[in-house]
Design a protein around this motif. Sequence first.
Motif, PDB file in Angstrom:
ATOM      1  N   ALA A   1     -33.889  41.777  37.769  1.00 18.17           N
ATOM      2  CA  ALA A   1     -34.654  40.541  37.971  1.00 18.17           C
ATOM      3  C   ALA A   1     -34.120  39.787  39.184  1.00 18.17           C
ATOM      4  O   ALA A   1     -34.894  39.265  39.986  1.00 18.17           O
ATOM      5  N   ALA A   2     -32.802  39.728  39.317  1.00 20.50           N
ATOM      6  CA  ALA A   2     -32.207  39.047  40.468  1.00 20.50           C
ATOM      7  C   ALA A   2     -32.635  39.712  41.767  1.00 20.50           C
ATOM      8  O   ALA A   2     -32.950  39.033  42.748  1.00 20.50           O
ATOM      9  N   GLU A   3     -32.671  41.024  41.778  1.00 18.52           N
ATOM     10  CA  GLU A   3     -33.107  41.756  42.969  1.00 18.52           C
ATOM     11  C   GLU A   3     -34.569  41.434  43.290  1.00 18.52           C
ATOM     12  O   GLU A   3     -34.931  41.238  44.453  1.00 18.52           O
ATOM     13  N   ALA A   4     -35.403  41.353  42.276  1.00 21.08           N
ATOM     14  CA  ALA A   4     -36.816  41.042  42.480  1.00 21.08           C
ATOM     15  C   ALA A   4     -37.011  39.635  43.029  1.00 21.08           C
ATOM     16  O   ALA A   4     -37.914  39.389  43.820  1.00 21.08           O
ATOM     17  N   LEU A   5     -36.145  38.711  42.625  1.00 19.85           N
ATOM     18  CA  LEU A   5     -36.285  37.331  43.073  1.00 19.85           C
ATOM     19  C   LEU A   5     -35.700  37.109  44.461  1.00 19.85           C
ATOM     20  O   LEU A   5     -36.117  36.203  45.173  1.00 19.85           O
ATOM     21  N   GLY A   6     -34.731  37.914  44.837  1.00 15.95           N
ATOM     22  CA  GLY A   6     -34.172  37.881  46.187  1.00 15.95           C
ATOM     23  C   GLY A   6     -33.817  36.496  46.695  1.00 15.95           C
ATOM     24  O   GLY A   6     -33.085  35.750  46.059  1.00 15.95           O
ATOM     25  N   ALA A   7     -34.362  36.131  47.842  1.00 20.24           N
ATOM     26  CA  ALA A   7     -34.017  34.888  48.538  1.00 20.24           C
ATOM     27  C   ALA A   7     -34.413  33.635  47.772  1.00 20.24           C
ATOM     28  O   ALA A   7     -33.881  32.566  48.028  1.00 20.24           O
ATOM     29  N   ARG A   8     -35.318  33.746  46.825  1.00 17.48           N
ATOM     30  CA  ARG A   8     -35.705  32.564  46.032  1.00 17.48           C
ATOM     31  C   ARG A   8     -34.486  31.947  45.349  1.00 17.48           C
ATOM     32  O   ARG A   8     -34.442  30.753  45.110  1.00 17.48           O
ATOM     33  N   LEU A   9     -33.523  32.774  45.021  1.00 17.86           N
ATOM     34  CA  LEU A   9     -32.337  32.295  44.307  1.00 17.86           C
ATOM     35  C   LEU A   9     -31.461  31.419  45.191  1.00 17.86           C
ATOM     36  O   LEU A   9     -30.687  30.620  44.697  1.00 17.86           O
TER      37      LEU A   9
ATOM     38  N   PRO B   1     -33.364  25.242  43.025  1.00 13.49           N
ATOM     39  CA  PRO B   1     -32.754  25.235  41.695  1.00 13.49           C
ATOM     40  C   PRO B   1     -33.677  25.968  40.738  1.00 13.49           C
ATOM     41  O   PRO B   1     -34.828  26.217  41.079  1.00 13.49           O
ATOM     42  N   PRO B   2     -33.265  26.293  39.560  1.00 11.03           N
ATOM     43  CA  PRO B   2     -32.032  25.952  38.852  1.00 11.03           C
ATOM     44  C   PRO B   2     -30.872  26.860  39.207  1.00 11.03           C
ATOM     45  O   PRO B   2     -31.008  27.828  39.964  1.00 11.03           O
ATOM     46  N   LEU B   3     -29.732  26.554  38.616  1.00 18.18           N
ATOM     47  CA  LEU B   3     -28.537  27.372  38.756  1.00 18.18           C
ATOM     48  C   LEU B   3     -28.813  28.736  38.121  1.00 18.18           C
ATOM     49  O   LEU B   3     -29.504  28.819  37.093  1.00 18.18           O
ATOM     50  N   THR B   4     -28.290  29.798  38.727  1.00 12.95           N
ATOM     51  CA  THR B   4     -28.511  31.138  38.183  1.00 12.95           C
ATOM     52  C   THR B   4     -27.193  31.869  37.991  1.00 12.95           C
ATOM     53  O   THR B   4     -26.218  31.583  38.683  1.00 12.95           O
ATOM     54  N   VAL B   5     -27.220  32.802  37.076  1.00 13.30           N
ATOM     55  CA  VAL B   5     -26.105  33.719  36.856  1.00 13.30           C
ATOM     56  C   VAL B   5     -26.702  35.087  36.596  1.00 13.30           C
ATOM     57  O   VAL B   5     -27.755  35.201  35.961  1.00 13.30           O
ATOM     58  N   VAL B   6     -26.069  36.124  37.149  1.00 17.18           N
ATOM     59  CA  VAL B   6     -26.561  37.488  36.981  1.00 17.18           C
ATOM     60  C   VAL B   6     -25.653  38.235  36.025  1.00 17.18           C
ATOM     61  O   VAL B   6     -24.426  38.242  36.185  1.00 17.18           O
ATOM     62  N   LEU B   7     -26.259  38.866  35.019  1.00 19.45           N
ATOM     63  CA  LEU B   7     -25.494  39.673  34.066  1.00 19.45           C
ATOM     64  C   LEU B   7     -24.852  40.853  34.776  1.00 19.45           C
ATOM     65  O   LEU B   7     -25.418  41.379  35.743  1.00 19.45           O
ATOM     66  N   PRO B   8     -23.716  41.302  34.314  1.00 17.20           N
ATOM     67  CA  PRO B   8     -23.114  42.499  34.909  1.00 17.20           C
ATOM     68  C   PRO B   8     -23.953  43.734  34.620  1.00 17.20           C
ATOM     69  O   PRO B   8     -24.727  43.758  33.663  1.00 17.20           O
TER      70      PRO B   8
END
Length: 72
Positions: A52-60, A64-71
């Motif tokens: 999901a983080a990869e799909a969102l890319g630069a949006r992160l 906001p909001p604050l994000t955290v990526v699972l291992p």
Amino acid sequence: MSTVAAIGERDRVCGLALAGAVVLAAEEPEAAREAWRGLPPEVALVVLTPRAAEALGARLDTQPPLTVVLPV
């Protein structure tokens, strides 16, 4: 009141509902982007799977909001 949300593959995020997170299952990149766009304004933290983080890319990096990526 601040809320925690989780976006990603259902099998990786569904357990977070037990901790009170709003779970937005997203198996495909477009579903992750749609879930991000639809986040309620009270969400302060979003837990993301790596896909999901990869799909969102630069949006992160830009909003906001604050994000955290699972291992992995």
